[in-house]
Design an enzyme around this catalytic site. Structure first.
Site, mmCIF file in Angstrom:
data_model
loop_
_atom_site.group_PDB
_atom_site.id
_atom_site.type_symbol
_atom_site.label_atom_id
_atom_site.label_comp_id
_atom_site.label_asym_id
_atom_site.label_seq_id
_atom_site.Cartn_x
_atom_site.Cartn_y
_atom_site.Cartn_z
ATOM 1 N N HIS A 217 14.873 -14.496 17.958
ATOM 2 C CA HIS A 217 15.415 -14.566 19.310
ATOM 3 C C HIS A 217 16.928 -14.405 19.326
ATOM 4 O O HIS A 217 17.496 -13.968 20.334
ATOM 5 C CB HIS A 217 14.987 -15.882 19.974
ATOM 6 C CG HIS A 217 13.590 -15.832 20.511
ATOM 7 N ND1 HIS A 217 12.793 -16.932 20.644
ATOM 8 C CD2 HIS A 217 12.845 -14.776 20.938
ATOM 9 C CE1 HIS A 217 11.615 -16.569 21.144
ATOM 10 N NE2 HIS A 217 11.637 -15.279 21.321
ATOM 11 N N GLU A 460 -6.610 3.234 15.325
ATOM 12 C CA GLU A 460 -5.878 2.700 14.179
ATOM 13 C C GLU A 460 -6.806 2.313 13.030
ATOM 14 O O GLU A 460 -6.351 1.765 12.026
ATOM 15 C CB GLU A 460 -5.027 1.493 14.617
ATOM 16 C CG GLU A 460 -5.767 0.490 15.465
ATOM 17 C CD GLU A 460 -4.852 -0.510 16.138
ATOM 18 O OE1 GLU A 460 -3.668 -0.602 15.750
ATOM 19 O OE2 GLU A 460 -5.317 -1.216 17.049
ATOM 20 N N ASP A 484 -1.076 0.171 11.770
ATOM 21 C CA ASP A 484 -2.358 -0.248 11.200
ATOM 22 C C ASP A 484 -3.126 0.921 10.608
ATOM 23 O O ASP A 484 -3.876 0.746 9.639
ATOM 24 C CB ASP A 484 -3.204 -0.953 12.267
ATOM 25 C CG ASP A 484 -2.913 -2.446 12.339
ATOM 26 O OD1 ASP A 484 -2.382 -3.002 11.358
ATOM 27 O OD2 ASP A 484 -3.222 -3.067 13.371
ATOM 28 N N CYS A 531 2.037 5.043 19.506
ATOM 29 C CA CYS A 531 2.869 3.879 19.831
ATOM 30 C C CYS A 531 3.279 3.102 18.584
ATOM 31 O O CYS A 531 3.675 1.955 18.681
ATOM 32 C CB CYS A 531 2.151 2.952 20.810
ATOM 33 S SG CYS A 531 0.613 2.252 20.174
#
Length: 646
Positions: A217, A460, A484, A531
């Protein structure tokens, strides 16, 4: 009155996990370069302010039975105090990624499971409230820290930060104040989002932390604030003192302590070059994405937090190609209900605008993504176990809730629904049946939604690729998840650094699988996109274009450079290179082909420096592999002129 058991011998600080960075480090003497991880792009030179060198302390003291209620009350008051502090910071931030992260902290502070564990430590173990909080939060943090996935491992620090906030409140300590009067680089072991939020509006020009990764973060907030950051810098607090001058390079993940005159001049040049390059990319942010020979492309963003959609928009994203909804389930004991999910999806749609579609992936949980909502079984090989669509079909009520929320969101903007890790047509058909059932129920209830909401699959798994033509016939779209696909096709654990050199999307076997999906899509008029991380890298993106992909989704900061790279290369060149790559034997051969063909045209894209000031290129055999080159973004950074010491 019952006598309390004796106090344990020592006062304790909440134990800190080892500061092991996720990038290379070296033991260096002062004045030399320290290597970390590039958390947020930019170059800056400024004096250092050191903050947060110590964790909150607590006493390991047991209590008498008649003191239990008093300790329970102390815990309740601490929860209320921390919640009030977080609400105040959220209001000060007035929306954005930082506010979204602090909202998650607010949920964690009031989490019923955390409360249950703290109260059990107080009631059954007779621990003081502060000891109980430390024990409960550390147990959760240790569980998250044991996972391989970098994002989930970083969530360990979120639990620790929540524990630290509660301990601070229990001890009556004030929140740290940051007296920063001049442009400064903040150095800390770690920075919680609450601490980072407290620095908004102050002249902070850079962050250096001992722990963290690209997904921490600290990095996410630094990118949102457009402040350069280097994270994962081992023993930063031992190597950098308050008042030191530091040259921070957020492009390469490097820190130079007390740079000499030549190093200062070099950093100034790099800063100027980067700003010029970022300005050039930013000027073309809203240009349509296309190749040099005017073939239109779609460049979309991968996001995890709803507020990242607005950042993606500023980088020129034409929509969201992947919204990872599993992170809605992180750090909570009850799954988000239908209305909660709807509100979050609406925020993403509002940020992207009604003309840009968003692709909502149903939760991909399990494997390396442990989420506290689910009681996941222990598995010898979780990556091949109950995860993604398999878990969704095993928990049909949760999947139905998510499908209903996604369908309802379509009333507010263009939405697509994508199912991860589908291996068989039977799985797709089961999800399709639930999708149809959800539509019927919503229609009967009078809920508005779009007339057609596309339902697609992620390709994938090699078994699905072998059946790609059948999947194309039954799907509204297919999206190739290269991460993947590489892992399952090459039998390589992508989290194992010792095998990282084998996990290449340039392997000819992977290229042939991608080509199979593209051809299957064409035969059934089914759109195909990518993606995975391959789309975020210039060479990978150009190779995908040559294989027939026209729709790419990537990390938002990569969009400007991918747009620029595509604009310099005609599609015919991409196709020629792809044809040659499909006939090659190794990933190394393909990488060399890409370097030799495209680097002369893309050197400034790869280095983040305008062409006019780049020195001549070395021989291709001696070049740094593209995956290790630094990547520019179009973000403008808050850069200050380097102060002179003395």
């Amino acid at each position: 009155m019952t006598q309390a058991p004796p106090e344990e011998p020592e006062a304790m600080a909440l134990p800190a996990p080892p500061s092991v960075p996720e990038g290379p480090t070296s033991d260096v003497s002062r004045g030399d370069t320290i290597i970390g991880i590039a958390g947020s792009h930019g170059v800056v030179i400024a004096p250092v302010i050191v903050v947060g060198t110590a964790r909150s302390r607590y006493r390991r003291k047991r209590i008498a039975p008649d003191q239990v209620d008093d300790q329970q009350r102390r815990f309740d008051e601490a929860v209320e105090a921390v919640a009030a502090e977080l609400r105040e910071k959220i209001a000060d931030l007035d929306g954005g990624v930082g506010a979204s992260i602090l909202d998650a902290y607010l949920l964690m502070v009031g989490d019923p499971t955390l409360e249950e564990h703290v109260r059990r430590h107080i009631r059954q173990d007779r621990k003081r409230a502060d000891w109980a909080v430390a024990a409960a939060t550390q147990a959760f943090a240790d569980k998250l820290g044991a996972f391989d996935d970098p994002y989930m491992r970083e969530r360990r620090h979120d639990i620790e930060f929540v524990g630290d906030l509660l301990l601070r409140a229990l001890g009556g300590d004030q929140a740290p104040s940051f007296d920063i009067s001049e442009p400064s680089i903040v150095v800390a072991r770690d920075l919680s989002p609450a601490d980072t939020a407290a620095m908004v509006g102050k002249p902070v020009v850079g962050f250096i932390t001992e722990v963290g990764s690209r997904t921490s973060h600290t990095s996410i907030m630094a990118r949102a604030l457009e402040i350069p950051a280097v994270v994962g810098v081992q023993d930063a607090l031992g190597r950098i003192d308050a008042g030191d001058i530091v040259a921070l390079d957020g492009l390469r993940g490097r820190v130079i302590v007390n740079p000499n005159e030549d190093e200062v001049e070099d950093a100034e040049r790099r800063r100027a070059r980067y700003l010029a390059w970022a300005k050039e990319l930013d000027a073309h942010r809203d240009d349509p994405a296309k190749t040099k020979d005017d073939v239109a492309l779609s460049l979309r963003a991968n996001i995890e937090l709803p507020e990242e959609a607005s950042i993606a928009r500023t980088h020129g994203a034409e929509g969201v190609g992947l919204y990872r909804t599993e992170y809605l389930y992180v750090n909570r004991t009850e799954p988000p209900n239908e209305d909660e999910q709807l509100e979050i999806y609406k925020r993403v749609l509002d940020a992207m605008g009604t003309e840009n579609p968003i692709t909502l992936r149903t939760f991909d949980i399990g494997g390396d993504k442990f989420v506290t909502t689910f009681r996941m079984p222990d598995e010898l090989n979780p990556m091949l176990g109950l995860r993604a669509v398999r878990l969704a079909l095993a928990e049909p009520e949760l999947l139905m809730t998510q499908l209903r929320a996604m369908l309802r969101a379509s009333a507010y903007g263009p939405v697509r629904i994508m199912v991860p890790l589908v291996a068989t047509l039977g799985e797709l058909r089961e999800v399709r049946a639930m999708y149809d059932q959800a539509r019927v129920e919503l229609e009967q209830q009078g809920e508005p939604m779009a007339e057609h909401v596309p339902l697609g699959v992620m390709m994938e798994v090699p078994a699905a690729v072998m059946m790609a033509e059948r999947f194309a016939a039954e799907s509204d779209f297919m999206s190739i998840g290269t991460n993947d696909l590489v892992q399952y096709s090459l039998a390589v654990d992508r989290t194992n650094r010792a095998l990282a050199h084998l996990a290449s999307p340039f392997d000819p076997a992977i290229l042939k699988l991608i080509k199979m999906v593209v051809e299957a899509g064409k035969s059934q008029s089914c759109p195909v996109s990518v993606c995975g991380e391959m789309a975020s890298e210039p060479y990978g993106a150009l190779l995908l274009l040559g294989l027939g992909i026209r729709d790419l989704s990537m990390e938002a900061v990569a969009i400007p450079e991918i747009k620029e790279a595509a604009a310099r290369v005609p599609l015919t060149d991409c196709e020629r290179v792809a044809d040659l790559a499909l006939e090659m034997s190794t990933a190394r051969d393909v990488a060399d082909l890409l370097t030799d063909t495209f680097e002369p045209r893309l050197r400034d894209v790869l280095t983040g420096q305008p062409e006019s000031i780049i020195p001549p290129a070395p021989s291709s055999r001696n070049r740094v592999p593209s995956s290790r080159r630094r990547r520019p973004s179009s973000s403008r950074n808050r850069i200050v002129a380097p102060p002179k010491k003395g």
